[in-house]
Design a protein around this motif. Structure first.
Motif, mmCIF file in Angstrom:
data_model
loop_
_atom_site.group_PDB
_atom_site.id
_atom_site.type_symbol
_atom_site.label_atom_id
_atom_site.label_comp_id
_atom_site.label_asym_id
_atom_site.label_seq_id
_atom_site.Cartn_x
_atom_site.Cartn_y
_atom_site.Cartn_z
ATOM 1 N N ILE A 159 -1.721 10.132 -10.149
ATOM 2 C CA ILE A 159 -0.870 9.945 -8.971
ATOM 3 C C ILE A 159 -0.100 8.642 -9.115
ATOM 4 O O ILE A 159 -0.687 7.561 -9.163
ATOM 5 C CB ILE A 159 -1.710 9.925 -7.679
ATOM 6 N N ALA A 160 1.202 8.751 -9.180
ATOM 7 C CA ALA A 160 2.051 7.566 -9.285
ATOM 8 C C ALA A 160 2.305 6.993 -7.897
ATOM 9 O O ALA A 160 2.550 7.730 -6.941
ATOM 10 C CB ALA A 160 3.372 7.925 -9.953
ATOM 11 N N VAL A 161 2.250 5.680 -7.802
ATOM 12 C CA VAL A 161 2.482 4.990 -6.529
ATOM 13 C C VAL A 161 3.881 4.401 -6.527
ATOM 14 O O VAL A 161 4.250 3.632 -7.422
ATOM 15 C CB VAL A 161 1.441 3.882 -6.300
ATOM 16 N N THR A 162 4.669 4.761 -5.523
ATOM 17 C CA THR A 162 5.967 4.149 -5.297
ATOM 18 C C THR A 162 5.760 3.018 -4.298
ATOM 19 O O THR A 162 5.478 3.274 -3.118
ATOM 20 C CB THR A 162 6.973 5.165 -4.732
ATOM 21 N N GLU A 163 5.842 1.787 -4.766
ATOM 22 C CA GLU A 163 5.534 0.667 -3.888
ATOM 23 C C GLU A 163 6.603 0.503 -2.812
ATOM 24 O O GLU A 163 7.800 0.485 -3.103
ATOM 25 C CB GLU A 163 5.415 -0.635 -4.694
ATOM 26 N N MET A 164 6.150 0.385 -1.583
ATOM 27 C CA MET A 164 7.070 0.148 -0.478
ATOM 28 C C MET A 164 7.351 -1.347 -0.346
ATOM 29 O O MET A 164 6.570 -2.189 -0.808
ATOM 30 C CB MET A 164 6.477 0.668 0.831
ATOM 31 N N LYS A 165 8.431 -1.685 0.293
ATOM 32 C CA LYS A 165 8.708 -3.072 0.640
ATOM 33 C C LYS A 165 7.621 -3.556 1.607
ATOM 34 O O LYS A 165 7.254 -2.859 2.544
ATOM 35 C CB LYS A 165 10.083 -3.185 1.296
ATOM 36 N N GLY A 166 7.104 -4.746 1.369
ATOM 37 C CA GLY A 166 6.111 -5.303 2.270
ATOM 38 C C GLY A 166 4.796 -4.553 2.278
ATOM 39 O O GLY A 166 4.139 -4.463 3.316
ATOM 40 N N CYS A 193 6.390 1.283 9.378
ATOM 41 C CA CYS A 193 6.811 2.689 9.317
ATOM 42 C C CYS A 193 8.180 2.834 8.667
ATOM 43 O O CYS A 193 8.410 3.778 7.900
ATOM 44 C CB CYS A 193 6.829 3.287 10.726
ATOM 45 N N GLU A 194 9.077 1.905 8.943
ATOM 46 C CA GLU A 194 10.397 1.951 8.318
ATOM 47 C C GLU A 194 10.288 1.747 6.813
ATOM 48 O O GLU A 194 10.971 2.415 6.024
ATOM 49 C CB GLU A 194 11.302 0.883 8.932
ATOM 50 N N ASN A 195 9.412 0.859 6.376
ATOM 51 C CA ASN A 195 9.225 0.636 4.945
ATOM 52 C C ASN A 195 8.618 1.866 4.268
ATOM 53 O O ASN A 195 8.946 2.169 3.114
ATOM 54 C CB ASN A 195 8.332 -0.582 4.722
ATOM 55 N N ILE A 196 7.737 2.555 4.971
ATOM 56 C CA ILE A 196 7.164 3.789 4.431
ATOM 57 C C ILE A 196 8.260 4.827 4.233
ATOM 58 O O ILE A 196 8.368 5.459 3.174
ATOM 59 C CB ILE A 196 6.063 4.320 5.358
ATOM 60 N N ARG A 197 9.081 5.013 5.236
ATOM 61 C CA ARG A 197 10.175 5.989 5.132
ATOM 62 C C ARG A 197 11.134 5.617 4.010
ATOM 63 O O ARG A 197 11.580 6.476 3.234
ATOM 64 C CB ARG A 197 10.926 6.069 6.461
ATOM 65 N N ALA A 198 11.460 4.343 3.908
ATOM 66 C CA ALA A 198 12.424 3.893 2.903
ATOM 67 C C ALA A 198 11.896 4.064 1.491
ATOM 68 O O ALA A 198 12.693 4.162 0.540
ATOM 69 C CB ALA A 198 12.795 2.430 3.152
ATOM 70 N N SER A 199 10.584 4.125 1.315
ATOM 71 C CA SER A 199 10.016 4.279 -0.026
ATOM 72 C C SER A 199 10.289 5.661 -0.603
ATOM 73 O O SER A 199 10.220 5.865 -1.822
ATOM 74 C CB SER A 199 8.501 4.043 0.014
ATOM 75 N N GLY A 200 10.564 6.634 0.270
ATOM 76 C CA GLY A 200 10.784 7.999 -0.183
ATOM 77 C C GLY A 200 9.511 8.797 -0.387
ATOM 78 O O GLY A 200 9.565 9.980 -0.735
ATOM 79 N N ALA A 201 8.363 8.175 -0.175
ATOM 80 C CA ALA A 201 7.086 8.873 -0.339
ATOM 81 C C ALA A 201 6.790 9.713 0.887
ATOM 82 O O ALA A 201 7.122 9.329 2.018
ATOM 83 C CB ALA A 201 5.959 7.869 -0.558
ATOM 84 N N ASP A 202 6.153 10.865 0.667
ATOM 85 C CA ASP A 202 5.787 11.687 1.820
ATOM 86 C C ASP A 202 4.328 11.505 2.224
ATOM 87 O O ASP A 202 3.846 12.145 3.155
ATOM 88 C CB ASP A 202 6.084 13.171 1.568
ATOM 89 N N THR A 203 3.616 10.598 1.518
ATOM 90 C CA THR A 203 2.232 10.285 1.866
ATOM 91 C C THR A 203 2.015 8.786 1.721
ATOM 92 O O THR A 203 2.388 8.200 0.708
ATOM 93 C CB THR A 203 1.238 11.015 0.940
ATOM 94 N N VAL A 204 1.410 8.179 2.745
ATOM 95 C CA VAL A 204 0.985 6.791 2.633
ATOM 96 C C VAL A 204 -0.536 6.795 2.544
ATOM 97 O O VAL A 204 -1.218 7.435 3.339
ATOM 98 C CB VAL A 204 1.487 5.929 3.812
ATOM 99 N N VAL A 205 -1.043 6.110 1.535
ATOM 100 C CA VAL A 205 -2.479 6.069 1.250
ATOM 101 C C VAL A 205 -2.983 4.662 1.525
ATOM 102 O O VAL A 205 -2.290 3.678 1.259
ATOM 103 C CB VAL A 205 -2.754 6.460 -0.217
ATOM 104 N N LEU A 206 -4.187 4.560 2.055
ATOM 105 C CA LEU A 206 -4.762 3.259 2.366
ATOM 106 C C LEU A 206 -6.273 3.364 2.475
ATOM 107 O O LEU A 206 -6.831 4.456 2.382
ATOM 108 C CB LEU A 206 -4.159 2.684 3.650
#
Length: 240
Positions: A159-166, A193-206
């Motif tokens: 699973i590749a991670v697309t890093e979000m801003k912040g 939430c805006e940074n998640i959307r801007a990353s282009g990822a459809d899943t945020v993992v934590l």
């Protein structure tokens, strides 16, 4: 070897499926998992609110329940930070408790740190759908130093991670902070939430359910019904 799982209040009460995923991962790594049935809160809400007497009572209770195990694993940076770091402050005036805690403290691990660096788990590549981004929870990152472990485990799964801003910025939860300072908390989570959307990822993992509830709740309240918000244990067990 026996692992005592501190499952956390939020997982137990709100998302028990995360706990079952955690157990599956630890058992896959070859450890026996025990969940002490009388466990309750780690004491963090009381500690953060200045209720030291209550926090210490809960800390002593947790110590009694978990000092028997070879390892103590916590699927939450905030609870892991409380047990692994702040109990030292609560026990500092009691040499006996400090000695007992010292023996336990070295055995306390956040889940991904345990899986990668202690258990040295090897996970098969899976077919997790869609790109993901990762949110670093404040306590896990700053108190426990958890940064590379979750990303390394996701890489094992392919699973590749697309890093979000912040990605290291707070989500605005902070336990009682979100209640006491709701307007500030909302502004912080809106940015996340805006940074998640801007990353282009459809899943945020934590790795912390408090952050999950805060981020997912805000996404849904602002009309985003599609972005998935998942605990890393759920992602790592997909396909197992």
């Amino acid at each position: 070897m026996r692992v005592g799982l501190f499952v956390t209040c939020l997982v137990d009460l709100m998302r028990p499926e995360i706990g079952f995923s955690v157990i599956k991962l630890i058992e896959r790594a070859g450890f026996e998992v025990v969940v002490p049935p009388a466990q309750t809160c780690c004491g963090q809400p009381a500690y953060n609110s200045g209720e030291r007497a209550l926090a210490r009572d809960l800390a002593e209770k947790t110590l009694r329940e978990f000092e028997q195990f070879d390892y103590v694993v916590v699927p939450s940076g905030s609870c892991g930070g409380m047990i692994g770091v702040h109990y030292a402050d609560l026990f500092r005036d009691d040499p006996d408790l400090m000695n007992r805690y010292g023996r336990v403290q070295a055995k306390v691990h956040e889940l991904t740190d345990f899986l990668l660096n202690v258990a040295k788990i090897e996970l098969p590549r899976g077919e997790f759908a869609g790109p993901v981004t990762y949110h670093d929870s404040c306590s896990g990152l700053r108190e426990l130093g958890v940064k590379e472990a979750p990303r390394a485990l996701l890489a094992q799964k392919g699973i590749a991670v697309t890093e979000m801003k912040g990605c290291e910025h707070c989500c605005g939860f902070g336990g009682t902070f979100a209640i006491k300072y709701g307007n500030i908390s909302t502004a912080i989570v809106d940015e996340k939430c805006e940074n998640i959307r801007a990353s282009g990822a459809d899943t945020v993992v934590l790795g912390d359910l408090g952050c999950i509830l805060n981020i997912e709740g805000r996404l849904r309240r602002t009309g985003d019904t599609t972005t998935r918000v998942m605990h890393i244990a759920q992602v790592l067990t997909e396909g197992l």
